[in-house]
Design a protein around this motif. Structure first.
Motif, short mmCIF file in Angstrom:
data_model
loop_
_atom_site.label_atom_id
_atom_site.label_comp_id
_atom_site.label_asym_id
_atom_site.label_seq_id
_atom_site.Cartn_x
_atom_site.Cartn_y
_atom_site.Cartn_z
N TYR A 120 0.82 -1.20 0.00
CA TYR A 120 0.00 0.00 0.00
C TYR A 120 0.86 1.25 0.00
N ILE A 121 0.53 2.16 -0.89
CA ILE A 121 1.26 3.43 -0.91
C ILE A 121 0.25 4.59 -0.87
N LYS A 122 0.75 5.77 -0.54
CA LYS A 122 -0.07 6.98 -0.53
C LYS A 122 0.59 7.99 -1.48
N PRO A 123 -0.21 8.92 -1.99
CA PRO A 123 0.42 9.98 -2.78
C PRO A 123 1.54 10.61 -1.97
N THR A 139 -3.49 12.51 -8.69
CA THR A 139 -4.16 13.09 -9.87
C THR A 139 -5.67 12.98 -9.66
N SER A 140 -6.44 13.47 -10.60
CA SER A 140 -7.90 13.23 -10.60
C SER A 140 -8.26 12.36 -11.79
N HIS A 141 -9.28 11.53 -11.61
CA HIS A 141 -9.74 10.66 -12.70
C HIS A 141 -11.14 10.21 -12.34
N SER A 142 -11.74 9.40 -13.18
CA SER A 142 -13.11 8.96 -12.91
C SER A 142 -13.17 7.80 -11.91
N ILE A 143 -12.08 7.60 -11.21
CA ILE A 143 -12.05 6.66 -10.09
C ILE A 143 -11.24 7.36 -9.01
N ALA A 144 -11.58 7.13 -7.76
CA ALA A 144 -10.84 7.81 -6.69
C ALA A 144 -9.44 7.23 -6.58
N GLY A 156 17.93 10.76 -14.91
CA GLY A 156 16.79 11.66 -15.11
C GLY A 156 15.49 11.07 -14.62
N VAL A 157 14.45 11.89 -14.66
CA VAL A 157 13.14 11.48 -14.15
C VAL A 157 12.22 11.09 -15.31
N VAL A 158 11.56 9.95 -15.14
CA VAL A 158 10.52 9.53 -16.08
C VAL A 158 9.18 9.74 -15.39
N LEU A 159 8.32 10.55 -16.00
CA LEU A 159 7.01 10.80 -15.40
C LEU A 159 5.91 10.18 -16.25
N HIS A 160 5.12 9.30 -15.64
CA HIS A 160 3.96 8.73 -16.34
C HIS A 160 2.71 9.28 -15.66
N THR A 161 1.92 10.05 -16.41
CA THR A 161 0.75 10.70 -15.78
C THR A 161 -0.34 9.71 -15.38
N GLY A 162 -0.34 8.52 -15.98
CA GLY A 162 -1.52 7.66 -15.86
C GLY A 162 -2.70 8.36 -16.50
N ASP A 163 -3.91 7.85 -16.30
CA ASP A 163 -5.11 8.54 -16.78
C ASP A 163 -5.37 9.71 -15.84
N PHE A 164 -5.66 10.86 -16.40
CA PHE A 164 -5.92 12.00 -15.50
C PHE A 164 -6.81 13.04 -16.14
N LYS A 165 -7.38 13.87 -15.29
CA LYS A 165 -8.02 15.10 -15.68
C LYS A 165 -7.68 16.12 -14.61
N ILE A 166 -7.95 17.39 -14.89
CA ILE A 166 -7.74 18.42 -13.88
C ILE A 166 -9.12 18.82 -13.37
N ASP A 167 -9.39 18.49 -12.12
CA ASP A 167 -10.70 18.80 -11.53
C ASP A 167 -10.45 19.67 -10.30
N ASP A 172 -13.88 14.46 -3.43
CA ASP A 172 -13.18 14.19 -2.16
C ASP A 172 -12.30 15.37 -1.73
N GLY A 173 -12.35 16.46 -2.50
CA GLY A 173 -11.58 17.64 -2.12
C GLY A 173 -10.10 17.52 -2.40
N CYS A 174 -9.65 16.38 -2.90
CA CYS A 174 -8.23 16.17 -3.13
C CYS A 174 -7.88 16.52 -4.58
N VAL A 175 -7.49 17.75 -4.81
CA VAL A 175 -7.12 18.18 -6.16
C VAL A 175 -5.77 17.54 -6.53
N ALA A 176 -5.57 17.34 -7.82
CA ALA A 176 -4.29 16.80 -8.28
C ALA A 176 -3.16 17.66 -7.73
N ASP A 177 -2.03 17.03 -7.46
CA ASP A 177 -0.92 17.73 -6.82
C ASP A 177 -0.14 18.54 -7.86
N LEU A 178 -0.78 19.62 -8.31
CA LEU A 178 -0.19 20.44 -9.37
C LEU A 178 1.17 21.01 -8.92
#
Lengths: 555, 555
Positions: A120-123, A139-144, A156-167, A172-178
Motif C-alpha cells: 500500500y502506498i499513498k500519494p 491526480t484526478s480521474h473517474s475513479i478515486a 533523469g526522471v521519467v514521469l507517467h501521468t496515468g489517466d488523468f483530468k484536472i478537476d 473528495d476535495g483532493c485536487v491533483a498535486d499540481l
C-alpha cells in the motif's frame, strides 16, 4: 558518454495504438519497473474471446530484474491483466488503498490473493529500489485514489501521468498535486508519458461536481423510483448519487455484482460515506414508497447480462421497471456499445420509465483531460522528451502535435508502438530495438490457446455456417460402405433446402465414384476434390461460402 | 358515421422502432398506397446476413389493391428493398428523376429493370388513383430531389414528411416548399407522419452550404492531393467538392463502385455539374502534380472493402496514400461503425496523411431536422393527429412529446409499431388490429431462408466453434467398426490440445461401449449421451461450450 546499461529504457507492452491493456516497462540498470497491468475488451472480430491481455514474454525473460508492478488506478484497463500476469511473474504490486482494494477482489476471484504481495502506498510516497526510486503523485480521474508515477533515476526522471483530468472541485476535495508536477518540472523531467484519450476535444473536461448538480435537479423533481446506472468503479459518482438520495429522503439499494463488490470495498475503506439507515437491501425496496427509493446499478454500457439490461427486459429478479420510474444512465457509451445502450433505452421507455441520458442532460463527465488540461500538464512538467501514451495512433499523433505547438522540438516527441525499446540519452530519444509484444486472448480457462487460426475459423463459421460431409470407405477396395451423409449447421434452414442437400450428396457420390474408378486412395486428395466441387456448387446456388468439412472413415 | 371501409388506415410495415427498412401503407377504400420500400443493414447479432427487408405478407394478400410504391428519396433505407419486393408485387414505382435514376441502377443489378414500370414525377405533381390522389412536395435532405408525400382522401389528408431538414441555403437553390406545407395546414391535415431521427438534438441542423465553406478552407491550404470520402448519394456534397476543386485548379477523379455509378447518373441527369476537363480518370492522376488532384471516394463508414479502406491498407490498385495527402472524411459514423472508421483514420495518419474528420472540422452536417425544424413543420402543418415515424422507440416517444408541448392533445399522438393497423376517424386515432410484419433476412441469393435457428447456430459457432464426433457402427451388433474420430474447428488450437482431444475420444468410447453393452440401438439416444458427456467434460476443462455434433454412420 553514459554506458549503454546506464541509459533509461522505456518499453510499452500495451496501450500504444490501442485503447486498453496498458502496461509500460521502465528500466534503468538492473531495475525493471512496470507501470500498470491492464486488459482490453475484445474487438468485434475477436469472436468468443473474453478479454485480451498483453504479451509479457519480455518480462518472463527478465523476471529477476522486475522489481514490482506500480498501479496508477483501479480501472480494468490498468489492473485487469494482473491475475494472469502474476501467475507467471510473482512480484510485489504497489498501489493506493482503493486501487489495491479493487485488485483484491480480482485476485480473490482467481484464487491467488494469498500468494501476492500487495504494497500500500499513498500519494507523495517514494519507494526506493536498487537503482531507482518510484514516487506517487495525486491526480484526478473517474475513479478515486488515482496517481501519476515518477521514476527517479540518476539519468533523469521519467514521469507517467496515468489517466488523468484536472478537476478543481473534485468530490473528495483532493485536487491533483499540481505543485509537485511544477516542482518536478522545475528540477527537470527527462521524459513524460501522458494520457492521450481526449486530445481531440478542445477546452476542459467538466468537473465531476457538475454531475452532482444534475442529480440534484432530477432527484428534486422525480416522483417515482430513481434508478441510476453507472460504472461500479466511479466512487465519486456513486457518492453523489447517495448525497442526492439522502437530501431528498430516499433510501439507496444496490444491484449488480461488480457494483455490490466495489461499493462494499469502498465503504469499508472509507471512500464512500453512507448512513447505515440509508443503505437498504434491494429485497427491501417494496417496503418503501416509490419516492423513497433510489437504486444504484450496473449496466450503463448496455451489457446484455447486466442488472439494468435485466431490469429493462423484465428478467431481473428483484426490480421490475414500472411507469413513473426515472432511470438515469450516468455514462457515455464506449465506442462499439452504442447500439446496446440504445436498445436498453428503448426498452426502458417502452416500460413507461422516464429515461435520462447524456444526450438529454449533463449526467456524465469524462475522466480524461481535454486539450487545455493537457496543455497545463505539459506546461507544468516541461519535459525534455515526450511520449504520448494511452490512445490509438490518431490520439498519439495529435498529442505529439499539441506538444510541438507548445514549443517542444518535433524530434523530442516519440510516437511509440508496443514492443519498442525506447532509449533516452541526454540529447535524444530513439528506438534501439524491439521486443516481443502483442495480444494474448483469454477464452474461458484458456490463456493464449486461441490464436488467429481459431479466430479465422470462428469468423468463417459465423458468416455462413458449416457443412460436414461424412463417408465410410473400405480401405482396400476404395468402396463406399456408408454415406455420404451431409449435415449442416448455420448454413440454411434444412427443411426448406432438401433439394440443395440432395444435389450436394449426388455431387459427392460422383466424386467418390471417380476416385474409386481411378483408384485414388489418398484421403487428402479425395477430401480436396469434395471440397472443391461442393464449394462451387453451393456458391452458385446460394452465393454463400460455408466451411466445408469432409470426413472420411476407413474400415 | 363513416362506414368502416371509408376510413383511412395507416399500416407501418417498417421503420417504426428501428432505423431503416421504411415502408408505410396508406389505405383508403380500394386504394393501397405504399410510401417507400427500404432495407436495413443487419445488426451485429445477425451474423452473415447481407441486408434485412420488411415482411410484406400483408401486401401479397392484398396485391390487387396496391396502386403503386411512392418514393420520398433515393436512400437505401427507403428504396433498398425494391428489387426483392417488386419480384413479388409488380406495381408502378413513382419517384423524382434522381430517385428513379438510382432505383434504375439497383434494378439493373438485379436484372429486372425492364419489367418495372417507373413513373417519373416532379414536386407539386399529383397522381390520381381510384379513390385518392397522391401529391409530392419538395423537401431538403442529404440527397437531392427528396419529397414529402400527401395522400388526399375524402376522409382527409395524410401527410408523410419522409426524411427532411429545413435548409434555407441548399446547394441547388430549391428550398423545401414551406408554402405548400402551410397551405395544406390551413386547409386541414388529418394526420402527419414525420421523421424523428434527430428529435433528441436541440436547435437547427446546419445548412449544407456550411460544409462547402470548410471545404474551401481546406482546399485553399492543402499542398498535396486531397481525397474526400462521403456517401455516394450525397449529390450536393459532391457538387461542393467539385466546386472547391475547380476553384483551386484541381482535377477530380472518382473511386469506388457506388460513387462511380451514382455520379454517372447524377451527371447525366444534370444534378451534378462538372466541366469535362475537370473530371479525369483515376488512372490519370499521376499525370498531374499532387496539388492539382482531388479524389472523391466511398468508404466514409470505414467499410472494410470500400475504396478508402483499401487506400488506407495499401490494397487499392490505383491510389496509395502518401505523405502530404489530405484526407477528408465527410460523414459521421453511423452507430456501430465507430470502430471501423477509427481504424481507417489511424491507418491514414500512419501513412503520413493529414486526416480531417467531424471531430476536428465542420466537414459534415446531418440530413435530418433537429428540434426547432420539427417544431416549424408541426406548426405549419398543424395536423389533427400525429404519428412519429422513422426512429427507434426513444425517438418516436420524444417526438410525440414534442408535439404535445406544441399543443397537441396527448390522445392525438399515436406511437406505432410495425404491423399496427391504425385507423383514423374524425375524432380518434386508434389501433384496430395487426397484420404480419417483421424482418426478412437476405443472405446471398437466399431471401428468407435464414431464420432464427440458423442465426442461433451461427452465433453458437462464432463463440466457441464446433466439435464433430464421427463413428461408424455395425447396425445389427452395435459394434463400433471405425472411429470415434473427433474434429474441431474454431474451438482450440488443435496441436496444443492433444490431451484434451484424447480425453474426449476416451469418453466417447466409454459411452459407445456402454451403449453396446446395454444394447441401446437408438441413434438419438446415443448421440444425446455423447453430447451430454462431452459438454460437461469440455466445459470443465476449458470453460467453453462448443457446438457438439455427433454423427453415427451405420453399415
Amino acid at each position: 558518454m553514459r554506458k549503454e546499461k546506464d541509459k533509461i529504457k522505456i518499453i510499452p507492452l500495451g496501450g500504444f495504438n490501442e485503447i486498453g491493456k496498458n502496461l509500460t516497462v521502465i528500466e534503468y540498470k538492473n531495475d525493471i519497473v512496470i507501470v500498470d497491468c491492464g486488459l482490453k475488451f475484445p474487438d468485434d472480430d475477436m469472436l468468443g474471446i473474453d478479454v485480451v491481455i498483453p504479451d509479457v514474454t519480455y518480462l518472463l525473460k527478465n523476471k529477476d530484474r522486475v522489481k514490482g508492478i506500480f498501479l496508477t488506478h483501479g480501472h480494468e484497463d490498468h489492473i485487469g491483466a494482473l491475475p494472469y500476469i502474476l501467475k507467471q511473474i510473482n512480484v510485489p504490486v504497489y498501489g493506493t488503498k482503493l486501487t489495491l482494494g479493487i485488485v483484491q477482489i480480482k485476485l480473490k476471484e482467481h484464487g491467488i490473493l494469498s500468494t501476492v504481495d500487495l504494497k500500500y502506498i499513498k500519494p507523495k510516497d517514494i519507494v526506493k529500489l536498487d537503482n531507482v526510486s518510484v514516487e506517487f503523485i495525486r491526480t484526478s480521474h473517474s475513479i478515486a485514489d488515482s496517481v501519476a508515477i515518477a521514476v527517479h533515476t540518476p539519468a533523469g526522471v521519467v514521469l507517467h501521468t496515468g489517466d488523468f483530468k484536472i478537476d478543481y472541485t473534485p468530490i473528495d476535495g483532493c485536487v491533483a498535486d499540481l505543485a509537485r508536477f511544477a516542482e518536478l518540472g522545475k528540477k527537470g523531467v527527462a521524459v513524460m508519458l501522458a494520457d492521450s484519450t481526449n486530445v481531440e476535444r478542445p477546452g476542459y473536461t467538466m468537473s465531476e461536481s457538475t454531475v452532482g448538480e444534475s442529480f440534484e435537479n432530477i432527484f428534486f423533481s422525480a416522483k417515482g423510483r430513481i434508478i441510476v446506472a453507472t460504472f461500479a468503479s466511479n466512487i465519486h459518482r456513486i457518492q453523489q448519487i447517495i448525497q442526492a438520495a439522502s437530501k431528498y429522503g430516499r433510501k439507496v439499494a444496490v444491484s449488480g455484482r461488480s457494483m455490490e463488490n466495489i461499493m462494499a470495498v469502498a465503504i469499508e475503506l472509507g471512500y464512500i460515506k453512507i448512513d447505515k439507515e440509508t443503505l437498504i437491501n434491494v429485497d427491501a425496496i417494496s417496503k418503501y414508497n416509490d419516492n423513497q427509493v433510489a437504486i444504484i446499478t450496473t449496466g450503463s454500457q448496455g451489457e446484455p447480462m447486466s442488472a439494468l439490461s435485466r431490469m429493462a427486459a423484465s428478467e431481473h429478479k428483484k426490480v421490475n421497471i414500472q411507469e413513473g420510474d426515472t432511470v438515469i444512465i450516468s455514462a457515455t457509451p464506449i465506442p462499439g456499445n452504442e447500439k446496446l445502450v440504445s436498445k436498453v433505452i428503448n426498452q426502458l421507455f417502452k416500460k413507461g420509465a422516464d429515461v435520462i441520458y447524456e444526450a438529454l442532460a449533463d449526467v456524465h463527465v469524462s475522466g480524461h483531460a481535454c486539450q487545455e488540461e493537457l496543455k497545463l500538464m505539459h506546461t507544468l512538467v516541461k519535459p525534455k522528451f515526450f511520449i504520448p501514451a494511452h490512445g490509438e495512433y490518431r490520439h498519439l499523433k495529435q498529442h505529439g502535435e499539441l506538444a510541438v505547438k507548445l514549443g517542444m522540438p518535433e524530434r523530442n516527441v516519440y510516437l511509440g508502438e508496443n514492443g519498442d525499446v525506447i532509449e533516452l540519452s541526454r540529447d535524444s530519444i530513439r528506438k534501439v530495438s524491439s521486443v516481443t509484444s502483442g495480444q494474448v486472448f483469454v477464452d474461458g480457462l484458456g490463456v493464449g490457446d486461441v490464436g488467429n487460426i481459431v479466430l479465422r475459423d470462428r469468423k468463417h463459421l459465423s458468416q455462413d455456417g458449416i457443412l460436414t460431409v461424412v463417408v465410410t470407405i473400405e480401405k482396400d477396395t476404395c468402396t463406399v460402405i456408408a454415406g455420404p451423409d451431409i449435415i449442416s449447421r448455420g448454413f440454411v434452414y434444412v427443411r426448406e433446402s432438401e433439394d440443395l442437400m440432395d444435389g450436394a450428396r449426388e455431387l459427392v457420390k460422383q466424386v467418390l465414384k471417380e476416385c474409386e474408378e481411378n483408384k485414388i486412395k489418398e484421403w487428402p486428395t479425395i477430401k480436396g476434390n469434395i471440397r472443391e466441387v461442393l464449394r462451387g456448387y453451393l456458391y452458385e446456388k446460394t452465393k454463400r461460402r460455408p466451411m466445408i468439412l469432409p470426413i472420411i472413415m476407413e474400415v
